[in-house]
Design a protein around this motif. Structure first.
Motif, mmCIF file in Angstrom:
data_model
loop_
_atom_site.group_PDB
_atom_site.id
_atom_site.type_symbol
_atom_site.label_atom_id
_atom_site.label_comp_id
_atom_site.label_asym_id
_atom_site.label_seq_id
_atom_site.Cartn_x
_atom_site.Cartn_y
_atom_site.Cartn_z
ATOM 1 N N ASN A 4 0.847 -1.189 0.000
ATOM 2 C CA ASN A 4 0.000 0.000 0.000
ATOM 3 C C ASN A 4 0.891 1.251 0.000
ATOM 4 N N ASP A 5 0.958 2.012 1.083
ATOM 5 C CA ASP A 5 1.806 3.217 1.055
ATOM 6 C C ASP A 5 3.013 3.104 1.975
ATOM 7 N N GLN A 6 3.348 1.856 2.362
ATOM 8 C CA GLN A 6 4.455 1.654 3.286
ATOM 9 C C GLN A 6 5.537 0.770 2.668
ATOM 10 N N VAL A 7 6.812 1.118 2.910
ATOM 11 C CA VAL A 7 7.920 0.252 2.525
ATOM 12 C C VAL A 7 8.234 -0.629 3.728
ATOM 13 N N VAL A 8 8.098 -1.948 3.542
ATOM 14 C CA VAL A 8 8.239 -2.888 4.652
ATOM 15 C C VAL A 8 9.093 -4.076 4.214
ATOM 16 N N GLU A 9 9.483 -4.898 5.178
ATOM 17 C CA GLU A 9 10.150 -6.159 4.862
ATOM 18 C C GLU A 9 9.139 -7.119 4.230
ATOM 19 N N ARG A 10 9.622 -7.982 3.343
ATOM 20 C CA ARG A 10 8.727 -8.927 2.674
ATOM 21 C C ARG A 10 7.919 -9.745 3.683
ATOM 22 N N SER A 11 8.553 -10.123 4.780
ATOM 23 C CA SER A 11 7.883 -10.969 5.773
ATOM 24 C C SER A 11 6.697 -10.275 6.444
ATOM 25 N N GLU A 12 6.648 -8.953 6.343
ATOM 26 C CA GLU A 12 5.562 -8.209 6.984
ATOM 27 C C GLU A 12 4.310 -8.133 6.112
ATOM 28 N N VAL A 13 4.446 -8.431 4.826
ATOM 29 C CA VAL A 13 3.305 -8.324 3.918
ATOM 30 C C VAL A 13 2.348 -9.483 4.154
ATOM 31 N N LYS A 14 1.080 -9.167 4.339
ATOM 32 C CA LYS A 14 0.073 -10.196 4.561
ATOM 33 C C LYS A 14 -1.107 -9.950 3.618
ATOM 34 N N ILE A 15 -1.365 -10.938 2.772
ATOM 35 C CA ILE A 15 -2.471 -10.860 1.824
ATOM 36 C C ILE A 15 -3.518 -11.882 2.227
ATOM 37 N N ASP A 16 -4.770 -11.435 2.378
ATOM 38 C CA ASP A 16 -5.854 -12.314 2.791
ATOM 39 C C ASP A 16 -6.132 -13.369 1.725
ATOM 40 N N ILE A 17 -6.454 -14.583 2.154
ATOM 41 C CA ILE A 17 -6.758 -15.646 1.206
ATOM 42 C C ILE A 17 -7.985 -15.319 0.352
#
Length: 278
Positions: A4-17
């Motif tokens: 979205n509008d944040q730069v984060v570590e890959r492990s922090e990204v969570k996509i709902d099933i």
């Protein structure tokens, strides 16, 4: 990564099933190059994204300036000088799973993006690739840069399984494009590429190459080439934002231009790189 509008570590990204990008391929993507730490032809990529979003009735959750700012944050965070950005927008999550397109009030689209180092594929550009003819079995909205790419994936896999580098797609006896690129032909000194429409993706590199070709005084014909003219093809190449310009040196095992890059292809390669470096 961009989430979205944040730069984060890959492990922090969570996509709902239940995300519709996962459930239906209901979303769009763009891939663009970074040269000297800056995005190349961002305006044109965003214009295509916006057109495609309108086509699938997806309200983008960001403005052009907001997206540009966030992608620039991503480039800076990853310290990328030369690279490739891939980002996608899914329509978002609606549970339970339902084919109906939800309204913008019901779901919030999800943006994800990544940038990786990438160097110009000089060997590929110099020596070219082989290709074979594959029936174009994709849907009839190829002008939409959809997440639904299974048709492209299967066409490339068919080519690879048969020992070729790429697939030249054929629909009703005419070339459309390659598995992930626009395709071009030189016949009797004229440059041909399929006209924009629902059967091909309007390429960003294609857009710039058309400008270059005309500025160089080449005769350009935006029209579909019939497979029956393959024996008359003097040069063939493919173009996309990541590879730039890559010659096709043989089709179905038969050499094009004696298996070497052609003069017009080489000219367009050089002029395109000059344009990048302006």
């Amino acid at each position: 990564m961009l989430w979205n509008d944040q730069v984060v570590e890959r492990s922090e990204v969570k996509i709902d099933i239940e995300d519709r990008g996962y459930q239906f391929g209901d979303g769009l993507y763009e891939a663009l190059r970074v040269y000297g730490g800056k995005m190349f032809m961002f305006d044109e990529h965003f214009a295509r994204l916006k057109r495609c979003a309108d086509e699938i009735r997806l309200k983008l959750p960001f403005t052009k300036s907001e997206l540009k700012h966030n992608l620039e944050k991503l480039i800076a965070a990853e310290n990328i000088d030369g690279g490739e950005i891939y980002f996608q927008v899914s329509r978002g999550t609606l549970a339970p799973r339902n084919h109906r397109i939800p309204s913008f009030e019901e779901v919030k689209p999800v943006l994800t993006g990544n940038v990786i180092p990438y160097e110009r594929p000089v060997d590929k550009q110099k020596n070219g690739e082989t290709a074979c003819l594959v029936e174009d079995k994709r849907w009839l909205h190829c002008n939409i840069k959809s997440l639904s790419l299974l048709g492209n994936v299967l066409s490339l896999d068919e080519a690879l399984q048969n020992g070729y580098d790429d697939a030249l797609l054929v629909r009703d006896g005419y070339f459309t494009e390659a598995s992930a690129s626009n395709v071009w032909f030189v016949i009797d000194g004229s440059l041909y590429t399929h006209q924009d429409g629902n059967l091909v993706l309007p390429g960003i590199t294609k857009l710039r190459l058309l400008e270059i070709a005309r500025s160089e005084g080449l005769t350009v014909k935006e029209e579909a080439v019939p497979v029956s003219k393959l024996e008359k093809v003097d040069e063939c190449f493919v173009s996309n934002s990541i590879w730039e310009v890559v010659p096709i040196v043989s089709v179905d095992g038969k050499p094009i231009n004696n298996g070497k890059i052609g003069k017009i292809t080489a000219l367009l390669q050089d002029k395109y790189i000059e344009w990048i470096n302006k």
